[in-house]
Scaffold this active site. Structure first.
Site, short mmCIF file in Angstrom:
data_model
loop_
_atom_site.label_atom_id
_atom_site.label_comp_id
_atom_site.label_asym_id
_atom_site.label_seq_id
_atom_site.Cartn_x
_atom_site.Cartn_y
_atom_site.Cartn_z
N LYS A 1 5.89 -2.81 -20.94
CA LYS A 1 5.77 -1.49 -20.16
C LYS A 1 7.19 -0.94 -20.33
CE LYS A 1 5.03 1.43 -17.08
NZ LYS A 1 5.70 1.60 -15.79
N LEU B 1 0.98 -1.22 0.00
CA LEU B 1 -0.04 -0.09 0.10
C LEU B 1 0.79 1.25 0.13
CD1 LEU B 1 -2.58 -1.44 2.19
CD2 LEU B 1 -2.78 -0.71 0.06
N GLU C 1 8.87 6.74 -23.76
CA GLU C 1 8.47 8.02 -22.96
C GLU C 1 9.85 8.60 -22.61
OE1 GLU C 1 6.29 7.02 -19.09
OE2 GLU C 1 8.11 7.89 -18.30
N MET D 1 1.41 3.53 -5.31
CA MET D 1 0.80 3.12 -6.40
C MET D 1 -0.52 2.10 -5.89
SD MET D 1 1.49 4.20 -9.57
CE MET D 1 1.13 2.82 -10.63
N ARG E 1 36.96 -5.97 -39.48
CA ARG E 1 37.05 -7.11 -38.69
C ARG E 1 37.82 -8.18 -39.02
NH1 ARG E 1 32.34 -9.41 -38.45
NH2 ARG E 1 32.37 -10.13 -36.19
N HIS F 1 7.71 0.88 -23.35
CA HIS F 1 6.66 2.06 -22.98
C HIS F 1 7.50 3.31 -22.40
CE1 HIS F 1 4.32 4.70 -20.27
NE2 HIS F 1 3.26 4.75 -21.07
N ASN F 2 8.03 2.94 -21.26
CA ASN F 2 8.95 3.95 -20.64
C ASN F 2 10.09 4.43 -21.54
OD1 ASN F 2 7.33 3.03 -18.42
ND2 ASN F 2 8.89 3.05 -17.03
N ALA G 1 10.17 -3.18 -7.36
CA ALA G 1 10.48 -4.55 -8.08
C ALA G 1 11.73 -4.75 -7.32
CB ALA G 1 10.69 -3.80 -9.49
N SER H 1 0.58 1.65 -16.35
CA SER H 1 1.31 3.17 -16.59
C SER H 1 0.36 4.16 -16.34
CB SER H 1 1.82 3.22 -17.89
OG SER H 1 2.05 4.73 -18.09
N GLY H 2 0.63 5.29 -15.61
CA GLY H 2 -0.10 6.37 -15.57
C GLY H 2 0.23 7.11 -14.19
P1 NDP Z 1 6.24 2.79 -2.93
O1 NDP Z 1 7.84 2.78 -2.35
O2 NDP Z 1 5.53 3.98 -2.58
O3 NDP Z 1 5.45 1.38 -2.21
C1 NDP Z 1 6.32 0.09 -2.17
C2 NDP Z 1 5.21 -0.72 -1.68
O4 NDP Z 1 5.92 -1.93 -1.46
C3 NDP Z 1 5.24 -0.48 -0.07
O5 NDP Z 1 3.76 -0.84 0.66
C4 NDP Z 1 6.27 -1.17 0.63
O6 NDP Z 1 5.73 -1.54 2.19
C5 NDP Z 1 6.20 -2.37 -0.25
N1 NDP Z 1 7.24 -3.35 -0.04
C6 NDP Z 1 8.53 -2.78 -0.11
N2 NDP Z 1 9.40 -3.90 -0.01
C7 NDP Z 1 8.71 -5.00 0.51
C8 NDP Z 1 9.13 -6.32 1.17
N3 NDP Z 1 10.42 -6.62 1.31
N4 NDP Z 1 7.90 -7.02 1.58
C9 NDP Z 1 6.93 -6.75 1.52
N5 NDP Z 1 6.35 -5.36 1.02
C10 NDP Z 1 7.55 -4.46 0.59
O7 NDP Z 1 6.33 2.39 -4.31
P2 NDP Z 1 5.33 2.89 -5.55
O8 NDP Z 1 3.98 2.54 -5.06
O9 NDP Z 1 5.58 3.91 -6.05
O10 NDP Z 1 5.59 1.64 -6.73
C11 NDP Z 1 5.20 0.15 -6.46
C12 NDP Z 1 5.81 -0.54 -7.95
O11 NDP Z 1 5.03 0.15 -8.86
C13 NDP Z 1 7.41 -0.14 -8.09
O12 NDP Z 1 7.66 -1.34 -8.67
C14 NDP Z 1 7.27 0.72 -9.31
O13 NDP Z 1 8.36 0.93 -10.07
C15 NDP Z 1 6.20 0.55 -9.99
N6 NDP Z 1 5.36 1.79 -10.47
C16 NDP Z 1 5.32 2.95 -10.16
C17 NDP Z 1 4.64 4.14 -10.56
C18 NDP Z 1 4.83 5.42 -9.81
O14 NDP Z 1 4.41 6.35 -10.59
N7 NDP Z 1 5.11 5.53 -8.73
C19 NDP Z 1 4.00 3.95 -11.86
C20 NDP Z 1 4.01 2.56 -12.22
C21 NDP Z 1 4.67 1.52 -11.67
P3 NDP Z 1 6.09 -0.73 3.39
O15 NDP Z 1 5.15 0.45 3.18
O16 NDP Z 1 6.08 -1.50 4.57
O17 NDP Z 1 7.56 -0.03 3.18
#
Ligand code: NDP
Length: 631
Positions: free
Chosen positions: A350, A172, A357, A175, A606, A353-354, A243, A295-296
C-alpha cells in the site's frame, strides 16, 4: 427479522426492571404481559382469585396477536410464563422468540417482595408460583440475585453469543463508516465499535447504525468486552483507526478478551515495520494479525476499494470471503483483493502504491505547469487535451479527475486558480522513499515527487526567491501536445517500473514472495492509481522477474518515448520549469540503459579520503591506492 425476548420468572424476581433495562440496551420496545389481560382476568386478579389455564390461553393469544407489530424491531416482553406450555404457546414457528429466565430462590424473592413499600405480599401466592414454575430447558438463564448491571451484562453477552456477528469493525471515522456500509450492502452483518470518550464520543456506533439504514442488522457497541463477545469464533476484527499508537492501544484493549485463533486486520495506513512487529508479537499469543492495505479513499471504501492484505495463507483464507465481497472488481469481474505476500507486506505494498500515486499526481501537475504557465494555454483547453489523452493509453483515474478539477469554477472563476499551491502530505510518500533507500531500491521519480511537495510548502521562500532573482518563466510556443503526451506516458511507464522494481527488491529482501502481476491486477480498479497502464502491467509482470523497462513489449515503446521525453525535459527545463519527476524519470532511464557510469569516480574519491577500497574492471580483488604518492 428481530427477536422477541420473553423475560420470565416468578413475581417479584425483577422482570420489569430488567426487561426495561435490556430494552434500553437493545434499543427495542418493552411490553408488560399484564397489560394484555382481558377485563375479566383483571377483575379476577383484583379480587385475589388465581387465574386458571382457561383464563390464560386467550391472554397468551392476545400477546401473540401483537407479534406482527413487534417483529420488525424486536421486543422485550416481561411475562411470568411459568409453565412450559405457556412458553410453547408464546413461540411462533416463523419468528425468533427466546426466553430469558430470571432465577432466584423463595427466600430471596420473598424478602424482596416484603421490602417493597405499599405492596401487598402474600407468601402463599408466592409459594404457589414456585410450585407452578417449570424451569425452562432452553434459553438464557441468569441469577436474579446479582446486581442489575451484572445481570444485564450477562444477558447481553448471552444474546450476543447467540447472534454472533461474523465480523467486527473498530473505528467509525471517515473510512470505517464507509467500509461498514459496504460490508452491510454485501449482506455481512457487523458488530461495530467506536471508543467511548465521556461527553464527547458516546454511542458513536449506535448513532452510526441509526444514521445509515443499511446498517440495520449491525450491532453497535462502545464496550469492548461486549463487542468482542458479540463475534463468532474464531473472531475476525477489522481495525480502521489512525495509524500509529492508536493501533497498539486498540490491540491492547482487545487482547484480554481474545482467544487463540482469533484474527485482527489493520486496514489503516500503518507503517509496514509496525505491522511486522505486531504480526510477531501477536503470533506468540496465538492471534493472527493481517496488515491490510486499503486504497480508494472514502468513496472507494463505500463502493469497492482495492484491498492488499498480507499475512499467512491460512489467515487470508479466513478473511477472504469478507474482503473479496466488498472489493472493487477488475475487468474480468474478479475481486481487486488478493493476498499480496506474507508478514507486513500488505502495508508495504500500500505504501508503494501511494508512492507511485505521488509521482503520478506530480507528473500531471508538471503537464499542467508546462501547458499553462509556459504554453499559455487556457485551463479549458488543457482540460480538453487531458480529456482526449484519457481516451487512449494515458487513461487513468487521476487524469480523469484532473479534467474535472480544471473545469471546476466558483463564481464564474476557475477554482484551481485560487487554490493555494502548497501541497500537503500524510507521510506514506516519505515513508516509501525511506523504505526504498533502506533496501537499496532506486526511487528517483517517487522521491522527487515527495521533495516537490516539500518545496511547494515553502511558499514564502519561493516568493522571496522570485523577488531576488526576478527570472521570468519563458514561454514555450506551439507545444506539440502529441510529443508531450508521449513524454508523459514514457515518464509514467518509468515511474511504474521504479515502483514495481522496489516491490521486487523488497520481496527478496524480506522474503515476502510478492506476486507482482497479481498486485498490478488488484490495482486496476478501486484504487487511486488505476489506469490503462496498470491493466497492461498485469500481462507484462506475469512470469517476468526483471525490471519492467527490460520487457520486450516495453522496449520499442521507450525507444520512441525517450526521444519525446528528452525533447520535453530539455525545452521545459530551459524555459525555467521545475519538472522534477519528468527529469528524474529521464535520468533513471538514461542511467539504466548505459553499462558504463561515472561511479568509478565516486569509488576513487571514497578510496582517496576514506580508504574504502574499490574493485577493478581489469582484474579480480579489492584494491586500495595511496593516491597522493606518485607512481
Ligand atoms: P478518521 O480520523 O476519520 O477516523 C479515525 C478513527 O480512529 C475514529 O473512529 C477514531 O475514533 C479512531 N481512533 C483514533 N484514535 C483512537 C484510539 N486511540 N483508540 C480507539 N480509536 C481511535 O480517519 P480515517 O477513517 O480517514 O482513516 C483511518 C485509517 O485509514 C488511517 O490509518 C488512514 O491513514 C487510513 N486510510 C485513510 C484513507 C482516506 O482516504 N481517508 C484511505 C486509506 C486509508 P474517534 O471517533 O473516537 O476519534
Amino acid at each position: 427479522m428481530a427477536t422477541i425476548y420473553i423475560v420470565m420468572g416468578v413475581s417479584g424476581v425483577g422482570k420489569t426492571t430488567l426487561g426495561k433495562a435490556l430494552a434500553k440496551r437493545l434499543i427495542i420496545p418493552f411490553y408488560d404481559a399484564d397489560d394484555f389481560h382481558s377485563q375479566e382476568n383483571k377483575a379476577k386478579m383484583a379480587a385475589g382469585i388465581p387465574l386458571q389455564d382457561q383464563d390464560r390461553w386467550p391472554w397468551l393469544d392476545s400477546i401473540v396477536a401483537q407479534y406482527p407489530l413487534w417483529k420488525t424491531k424486536g421486543a422485550i416482553l416481561a411475562c411470568s410464563a411459568l409453565k412450559e406450555s405457556y412458553r410453547t404457546r408464546l413461540k411462533v414457528d416463523q419468528l425468533q422468540v427466546k426466553t430469558i429466565y430470571l432465577s432466584a430462590n423463595f427466600s430471596f424473592v420473598a424478602q424482596r417482595l416484603a421490602a417493597r413499600k405499599a405492596h401487598f405480599f402474600n407468601p402463599d401466592l408466592l409459594q404457589s408460583q414456585f410450585d407452578t414454575l417449570e424451569t425452562p430447558k432452553s434459553g438464557i438463564v441468569c441469577d436474579a440475585t446479582l446486581p442489575k448491571e451484572a445481570i444485564v451484562k450477562h444477558i447481553m453477552n448471552a444474546i450476543q453469543r447467540d447472534q454472533a456477528s461474523p465480523l467486527g469493525l473498530i473505528g467509525l471515522g471517515v473510512m470505517g463508516k464507509s467500509l461498514a456500509r459496504n460490508f452491510a450492502n454485501h449482506d455481512i452483518p457487523l458488530s461495530l465499535y467506536n471508543r467511548h470518550v465521556p461527553g464527547m464520543e458516546e454511542e458513536v456506533a449506535l448513532q452510526c447504525i441509526r444514521t445509515y439504514p443499511e446498517l440495520k442488522d449491525c450491532k453497535g457497541f462502545d464496550d469492548m468486552e461486549l463487542f468482542v463477545n458479540s463475534l463468532a469464533l474464531p473472531r475476525k476484527i477489522f481495525l480502521m483507526v489512525n495509524a500509529g499508537p492508536a493501533v497498539d492501544a486498540v490491540i491492547d484493549s482487545l487482547l484480554p478478551y481474545l482467544t487463540e485463533g482469533d484474527m485482527i486486520m489493520d486496514g489503516g495506513n500503518s507503517h509496514y515495520l509496525d505491522t511486522e512487529r505486531r504480526v510477531k508479537d501477536l503470533q506468540d499469543k496465538g492471534i493472527h494479525f493481517v496488515g491490510v492495505g486499503v486504497s480508494g479513499g472514502e468513496e472507494g471504501a463505500l463502493k469497492g476499494p482495492s484491498i492488499m492484505p498480507g499475512g499467512t495463507t491460512e489467515a487470508y483464507h479466513q478473511v477472504a470471503p469478507f474482503l473479496e465481497a466488498i472489493a472493487a472488481k477488475d475487468a474480468q469481474g474478479n475481486a481487486c483483493c488478493a493476498k499480496v505476500g506474507s508478514g507486513g507486506s500488505g502495508h508495504f505494498v500500500k505504501m508503494i502504491h501511494n508512492g507511485i500515486e505521488y509521482a503520478e499526481m506530480q507528473l500531471i501537475a508538471e503537464m499542467y505547469d508546462i501547458l499553462h504557465f509556459h504554453g499559455k494555454i487556457s485551463l479549458t483547453e488543457i482540460a480538453d487535451r487531458f480529456d482526449e489523452w484519457n481516451k487512449g493509453e494515458t487513461n487513468s483515474y487521476l487524469l480523469e479527475i484532473s479534467v474535472i478539477i480544471l473545469q471546476k469554477t466558483e463564481d464564474g472563476q476557475p477554482l484551481i486558480d485560487v487554490i493555494l499551491d502548497k501541497a500537503q502530505q500524510k507521510g506514506t510518500g516519505s515513508w516509501s522513499t525511506t523504505a526504498a533507500l533502506q533496501i537499496g531500491a532506486p526511487f528517483d521519480t517517487i522521491a522527487q515527487a515527495v521533495l516537490a511537495r516539500i518545496i511547494s510548502s515553502q511558499k514564502e521562500q519561493r516568493l522571496k526567491g522570485q523577488q531576488l532573482y526576478n527570472i521570468k518563466r519563458e514561454e514555450i510556443k506551439n507545444i506539440d501536445t502529441t510529443i508531450l503526451q508521449k513524454a508523459y506516458q514514457t515518464a509514467r511507464m518509468i515511474n511504474h517500473a521504479i515502483g514495481f522494481e522496489t516491490l521486487r527488491k523488497a520481496s527478496a529482501h524480506y522474503q515476502w514472495d510478492l506476486q507482482l502481476s497479481e498486485i498490478a491486477r488488484i490495482w486496476t480498479n478501486g484504487c487511486i492509481i488505476r489506469s490503462k497502464t496498470m491493466e497492461r502491467l498485469i500481462e507484462i509482470l506475469d512470469g517476468f522477474d526483471d525490471n519492467i523497462l527490460f520487457h520486450e513489449s516495453v522496449i520499442p515503446q521507450l525507444i520512441k518515448g525517450n526521444v519525446a521525453l528528452k525533447h520535453i525535459v530539455q525545452h521545459a527545463l530551459g524555459a525555467g520549469a521545475a519538472i522534477p519527476v519528468l527529469s528524474a524519470s529521464l535520468s533513471y532511464f538514461n542511467a539504466m540503459i548505459q553499462g558504463d557510469s561515472s561511479a568509478n569516480m565516486i569509488q576513487a574519491q571514497r578510496d582517496f579520503f576514506g580508504a574504502h577500497t574499490y574493485e577493478r574492471k581489469d582484474k579480480e580483488g579489492v584494491f586500495h591506492t595511496d593516491w597522493e604518492v606518485s607512481q
